[in-house]
Enzyme design. Structure first.
Site, mmCIF file in Angstrom:
data_model
loop_
_atom_site.group_PDB
_atom_site.id
_atom_site.type_symbol
_atom_site.label_atom_id
_atom_site.label_comp_id
_atom_site.label_asym_id
_atom_site.label_seq_id
_atom_site.Cartn_x
_atom_site.Cartn_y
_atom_site.Cartn_z
ATOM 1 N N HIS A 42 10.107 -1.554 0.993
ATOM 2 C CA HIS A 42 10.269 -1.689 2.440
ATOM 3 C C HIS A 42 10.215 -3.156 2.836
ATOM 4 C CE1 HIS A 42 5.917 -1.233 1.749
ATOM 5 N NE2 HIS A 42 5.704 -1.905 2.880
ATOM 6 N N THR A 54 0.816 -1.214 0.000
ATOM 7 C CA THR A 54 0.000 0.000 0.000
ATOM 8 C C THR A 54 0.849 1.264 0.000
ATOM 9 O OG1 THR A 54 -0.201 -0.047 2.412
ATOM 10 C CG2 THR A 54 -1.957 -1.107 1.138
#
Length: 115
Positions: free
Chosen positions: A98, A93
Site C-alpha cells: 500500500h 503493520t
C-alpha cells in the site's frame, strides 16, 4: 486473502471512505490520518509489500503511483509525500502492499507515524 485487512476492505467486507476505485486499484482515507490528506492506495490483488508488487507487476506499480497524483489533485493539493513501508521494522503493520498519499499541510523532513 480472507485474513488480510486491506483485502477485506477492497471486497467491501469492512467499511472505508472510498476515494478511488478502478479495475486494479482501491484508495481510501486512512482511519488515523497524519495530515489533512492521508489516503491509502492498494492494488486489488494481494502483494505482501512494495517490492513483491514491483517484481510481480511493474506496470501496476506505475499505475499505483500515477493514481497518487490523481488523489492529490482530487484533494486540491500539489505538494504531498508518497510512502511505502516494507517490512515490520519499517513500520508496515498490514502486509498488503500500500502507498500512503499524505499532504495538505507542511510535513517537514520526518516524524510521521505511518502503518
Amino acid at each position: 486473502m480472507t485474513d488480510c485487512l486491506f483485502c477485506r476492505i477492497v471486497a467491501g467486507e469492512l467499511p472505508a471512505t472510498v476515494v478511488l476505485d478502478t479495475e486494479h486499484l482501491f484508495a481510501f482515507r486512512d482511519i488515523s490520518p497524519q495530515a489533512p490528506t492521508h489516503v491509502i492506495i492498494v492494488p486489488k490483488a494481494h502483494y505482501a509489500n512494495a517490492v513483491e508488487l514491483a517484481q510481480a507487476a511493474p506496470a501496476l506499480t506505475g499505475e499505483l503511483i500515477a493514481a497518487a497524483g490523481d488523489v492529490a489533485k482530487q484533494d486540491g493539493i500539489d505538494s504531498y509525500r508518497l510512502v511505502f513501508n516494507t517490512g515490520a521494522d519499517a513500520g508496515q503493520t498490514v502486509f498488503h502492499a500500500h502507498l500512503h498519499v499524505i499532504g495538505g499541510k507542511p510535513l517537514g523532513p520526518s516524524g510521521l507515524d505511518l502503518h
